[in-house]
Design an enzyme around this catalytic site. Structure first.
Site, PDB file in Angstrom:
ATOM      1  N   GLN A  75     -26.438 -28.550  -7.817  1.00  0.00           N
ATOM      2  CA  GLN A  75     -24.995 -28.774  -7.629  1.00  0.00           C
ATOM      3  C   GLN A  75     -24.549 -28.377  -6.211  1.00  0.00           C
ATOM      4  O   GLN A  75     -23.417 -27.937  -6.008  1.00  0.00           O
ATOM      5  CB  GLN A  75     -24.195 -27.989  -8.677  1.00  0.00           C
ATOM      6  CG  GLN A  75     -24.205 -28.621 -10.053  1.00  0.00           C
ATOM      7  CD  GLN A  75     -23.518 -29.998 -10.072  1.00  0.00           C
ATOM      8  OE1 GLN A  75     -22.622 -30.278  -9.292  1.00  0.00           O
ATOM      9  NE2 GLN A  75     -23.948 -30.853 -10.981  1.00  0.00           N
ATOM     10  N   SER A  76     -25.421 -28.559  -5.231  1.00  0.00           N
ATOM     11  CA  SER A  76     -25.107 -28.167  -3.856  1.00  0.00           C
ATOM     12  C   SER A  76     -23.894 -28.916  -3.296  1.00  0.00           C
ATOM     13  O   SER A  76     -23.881 -30.149  -3.263  1.00  0.00           O
ATOM     14  CB  SER A  76     -26.327 -28.440  -2.968  1.00  0.00           C
ATOM     15  OG  SER A  76     -25.961 -28.433  -1.604  1.00  0.00           O
ATOM     16  N   ASN A  77     -22.892 -28.157  -2.842  1.00  0.00           N
ATOM     17  CA  ASN A  77     -21.745 -28.764  -2.155  1.00  0.00           C
ATOM     18  C   ASN A  77     -22.139 -29.253  -0.777  1.00  0.00           C
ATOM     19  O   ASN A  77     -21.598 -30.226  -0.272  1.00  0.00           O
ATOM     20  CB  ASN A  77     -20.616 -27.733  -1.987  1.00  0.00           C
ATOM     21  CG  ASN A  77     -20.157 -27.185  -3.321  1.00  0.00           C
ATOM     22  OD1 ASN A  77     -19.738 -27.926  -4.182  1.00  0.00           O
ATOM     23  ND2 ASN A  77     -20.264 -25.877  -3.481  1.00  0.00           N
ATOM     24  N   CYS A  79     -25.052 -30.525   0.102  1.00  0.00           N
ATOM     25  CA  CYS A  79     -25.718 -31.831  -0.025  1.00  0.00           C
ATOM     26  C   CYS A  79     -24.685 -32.932  -0.258  1.00  0.00           C
ATOM     27  O   CYS A  79     -24.751 -34.003   0.357  1.00  0.00           O
ATOM     28  CB  CYS A  79     -26.746 -31.801  -1.155  1.00  0.00           C
ATOM     29  SG  CYS A  79     -28.213 -30.828  -0.728  1.00  0.00           S
TER      30      CYS A  79
END
Ligand SMILES: *Cc1c(COP(=O)(O)O)cnc(C)c1O
Length: 324
Positions: A75-77, A79
């Protein structure tokens, strides 16, 4: 002492607003709380990585790259904002995500797909190796790749938060607001490194209080220190040592990265119900939970003014629906 800023591509809506949080301040009966809205940077859901990407993608273009590769968690912001930024400037984007493909796409993962990013799962391999493999594949298709490290936290990305401190210092002067303490979530350390270096350059005297979301204070402090020194050199400044401005609280990192506990849930609910502002489950929810706890314990006095720097991340809320 004037930093020599490299070129940037304009991606963010700047300056981001500073707003008071009167109802939350009242409820906590503690300090006077303000919020700096970097969740409103505007690009594809917003957040602090948009500022960093202005410099990172400018360097990618200067190097003649037409493809960008980066890495992060499911859930990387970072990325998600990289995928949006690449779309906006017309570059290809590959994301190397830790773990295995989930059965349903939600939160930032769904947005990555909508922004047209190519996804590769590490399946337990070293992300750096997987990024090299992806770069080689792209090269075989005639594409030149620019690799961005985890969180965009190198000297190029960190530069953005040095400049953000210039922005903040101008805003505070304009509205004659004196802030005693600036509180923010710290992950890979680039944001904090830029904040401490920028505070030194622009003479912002506030206490700079990082709340670690995952790493130990010792590890993160070493990373922030090295990054701020290297960024000063990158900006053509003389040796600057800001190590005495690096303050990190790692007491709230205990549950582990991305784990939502009752404390984060309460912080997200309070800020939503009292101020109509969405925090995120991983970073700002944890940092705000820490701030609330510190206020309740009397760590900050009644007439102290605290600025919470909102660094974004709300799209991840949807992936935590069952826990909220
Ligand atoms: C990445 C991120 C942070 C942490 O920034 P670093 O520069 O990695 O320390 C904080 N908040 C949100 C929402 C983020 O996505």
């Amino acid at each position: 002492m004037t930093p020599n800023y490299p070129n940037r591509i304009l991606l963010a809506n700047l300056p981001t607003p500073i707003e008071p949080m009167p109802r939350l301040s009242n409820l906590l009966k503690g300090s006077e709380l303000y919020i700096k809205r970097d969740d409103l940077t505007g690009l594809g859901g917003g957040g602090n990585k948009t500022r960093k990407l202005e410099y990172l993608l400018a360097e990618a273009e200067a190097q003649g790259c037409n493809h960008v590769i980066t890495t992060g968690g499911l859930q990387s912001n970072h990325c998600r904002q990289t995928a949006a930024a690449a779309a906006r400037v017309g570059m290809g984007c590959s994301l190397v995500l830790r773990g295995d493909k989930p059965s349903i796409l939600t939160g930032n993962m769904l947005l990555n797909k909508l922004f047209g990013a190519h996804i590769t799962w590490t399946n337990g391999d070293d992300p750096a190796e997987v990024m090299d493999r992806v770069a080689a594949q792209q090269a075989s298709m005639g594409n030149r790749s620019y690799q961005i490290p985890l969180g965009g936290s190198n000297v190029v990305g960190t530069t953005a938060y040095v400049q953000a401190m210039q922005e903040l210092s101008c805003q505070l002067q304009e509205i004659s607001l004196n802030i005693d303490t600036i509180v923010f979530a710290s992950g890979s350390g680039g944001t904090q490194a830029g904040i401490v270096l920028g505070a030194h350059i622009y003479d912002v005297r506030s206490q700079l209080y990082g709340i670690s979301v995952s790493r130990s204070a010792a590890e993160l402090k070493a990373q922030v220190g090295a990054l701020s020194t290297a960024t000063a050199a990158h900006l053509g400044l003389e040796m600057i040592n800001v190590v005495d401005r690096i303050e990190i609280n790692d007491e709230y990192a205990e549950p582990g990265y991305g784990v939502l506990t009752a404390a984060e849930k309460e912080a997200i609910e309070l800020v939503a119900e009292k101020e109509g502002i969405l925090l995120d489950p991983v970073y700002t929810g944890r940092a705000m939970a820490g701030l609330i706890d510190l206020i309740r314990w009397g760590a900050f006095t009644r007439n102290q003014r605290i600025l919470f720097w909102h660094t974004g991340g709300a799209p991840a809320l949807h992936a935590y629906a069952d826990k909220l």
